[in-house]
Write an enzyme that holds these catalytic residues in place. Structure first.
Site, mmCIF file in Angstrom:
data_model
loop_
_atom_site.group_PDB
_atom_site.id
_atom_site.type_symbol
_atom_site.label_atom_id
_atom_site.label_comp_id
_atom_site.label_asym_id
_atom_site.label_seq_id
_atom_site.Cartn_x
_atom_site.Cartn_y
_atom_site.Cartn_z
ATOM 1 C CG HIS A 103 -0.323 -8.980 -2.807
ATOM 2 N ND1 HIS A 103 -0.246 -7.689 -3.271
ATOM 3 C CD2 HIS A 103 -1.145 -8.940 -1.735
ATOM 4 C CE1 HIS A 103 -0.987 -6.902 -2.512
ATOM 5 N NE2 HIS A 103 -1.544 -7.635 -1.580
ATOM 6 C CG HIS A 109 -7.681 -2.791 -1.202
ATOM 7 N ND1 HIS A 109 -6.973 -1.802 -0.558
ATOM 8 C CD2 HIS A 109 -6.925 -3.915 -1.083
ATOM 9 C CE1 HIS A 109 -5.863 -2.304 -0.051
ATOM 10 N NE2 HIS A 109 -5.808 -3.599 -0.365
ATOM 11 C CG HIS A 162 -1.836 -1.239 1.191
ATOM 12 N ND1 HIS A 162 -2.434 -1.725 2.318
ATOM 13 C CD2 HIS A 162 -2.192 -2.089 0.180
ATOM 14 C CE1 HIS A 162 -3.128 -2.824 2.019
ATOM 15 N NE2 HIS A 162 -2.986 -3.067 0.721
HETATM 16 ZN ZN LIG Z 1 -3.979 -4.559 -0.331
#
Ligand SMILES: [Zn+2]
Length: 292
Positions: free
Chosen positions: A268, A241, A80
């Site tokens: 990810h 997000h 982030h």
């Molecule tokens: Zn995240």
């Protein structure tokens, strides 16, 4: 997108928070950096450790987060912070951190974005390298239930389409969003979007010793009937997000990217995989270095 010059911050800036994994108090210090040095993280609680380049070569395998390591030092949960820097087109920055992980903040990139904007952003002399996707690439998750593709786009821009669908029984409803990157669009449409977990996942994390300090006020926790103890900032905050996570992970390529990415439930590790695939498929000769 027009050719652009590299950017860094005008002056140092700090962000204070606590880590979602360990619960430790964490201070992040953003420092201006010379052109062509990229984004790097340095553990200042481990004296003498070198900054770790935030690039694919330094990514270590983790579940549901992005971490980098140079063998002696590791920084967890960089995604982030990376998204904030990439979203603002800050190309060169040294991020000093005094703990094993970045602060969780409110689960989004908003606090980091505000800190970086307060520091000011300045243009440098060198042009930013651009990778233009011209070969189709595909990465799939181990379970075959997530994937992301990269393909050519005629306009010189980065577009990410994300389809989130956890099935009919999930309290998180299916969401689909296409986002065309610009720093302005990132700040207004993505930066505020918080990470999310299921209530059942929180219990599992806490049983492993993680997340002792995290409450439903710190991020989005979904119970059987929806968000617990919190309110959505947008009806499709979850998919926003996920695109924010893509922006942070794609920054591991260390250059701008022009192409269309289409993601289905990717996380990810699949994001890292498509970056590796794109990097391998695009010989450095095909990357455009803008004239000095
Ligand atoms: Zn995240």
């Amino acid at each position: 997108m027009q050719p652009r010059r590299q950017r860094t911050i005008a002056r140092p800036a700090e962000f204070h928070g606590f880590g979602f994994l360990t619960g430790a108090d964490v201070t992040l210090r953003f420092l201006p950096a010379a052109e062509n040095t990229g984004l790097r993280f340095q553990r200042v609680d481990l004296p003498g450790t070198e900054p770790i380049p935030a690039t694919l070569d330094y990514v270590v395998l983790r579940q549901r987060r992005t971490a980098i390591s140079n063998g002696t030092a590791t920084v967890e949960l960089i995604e982030h912070v990376m998204a904030a820097m990439a979203g603002l087109q800050i190309d060169n920055c040294l991020v000093q951190v005094n703990a094993t992980e970045c602060p969780g903040a409110d689960g989004s990139s908003l606090g980091f974005v505000q800190t970086l904007l307060d520091a000011g952003i300045i243009e440098q002399s060198a042009f930013r390298e651009v990778l233009v996707v011209h070969e189709a690439c595909l990465a799939r998750g181990d379970d075959d239930r997530s994937e992301i593709s990269a393909g050519h786009i005629f306009r010189r821009t980065l577009v990410i389409s994300y389809e989130l669908d956890y099935g009919p029984r999930s309290p998180i409803k299916p969401q689909l969003l296409t986002f065309e990157f610009s720093p302005e669009a990132f700040v207004t449409s993505l930066a505020f979007a918080r990470t999310f977990v299921l209530e059942t996942e929180i219990a599992a994390l806490k049983s492993q010793g993680y997340g002792s300090r995290v409450t439903p006020a710190d991020l989005l926790v979904f119970g059987p009937t929806g968000v617990i103890g919190n309110e959505l900032r947008a009806p499709d905050e979850c998919v926003r997000h996920k695109i924010l996570d893509c922006i942070g992970d794609f920054a591991l390529l260390g250059c701008d990217i022009h192409g269309h990415f289409r993601a289905y439930r990717s996380g990810h590790n699949v994001n890292h995989a498509i970056c590796r695939s794109v990097a391998e498929a695009h010989n450095p000769l095909h990357r455009l270095r803008q004239p000095a």
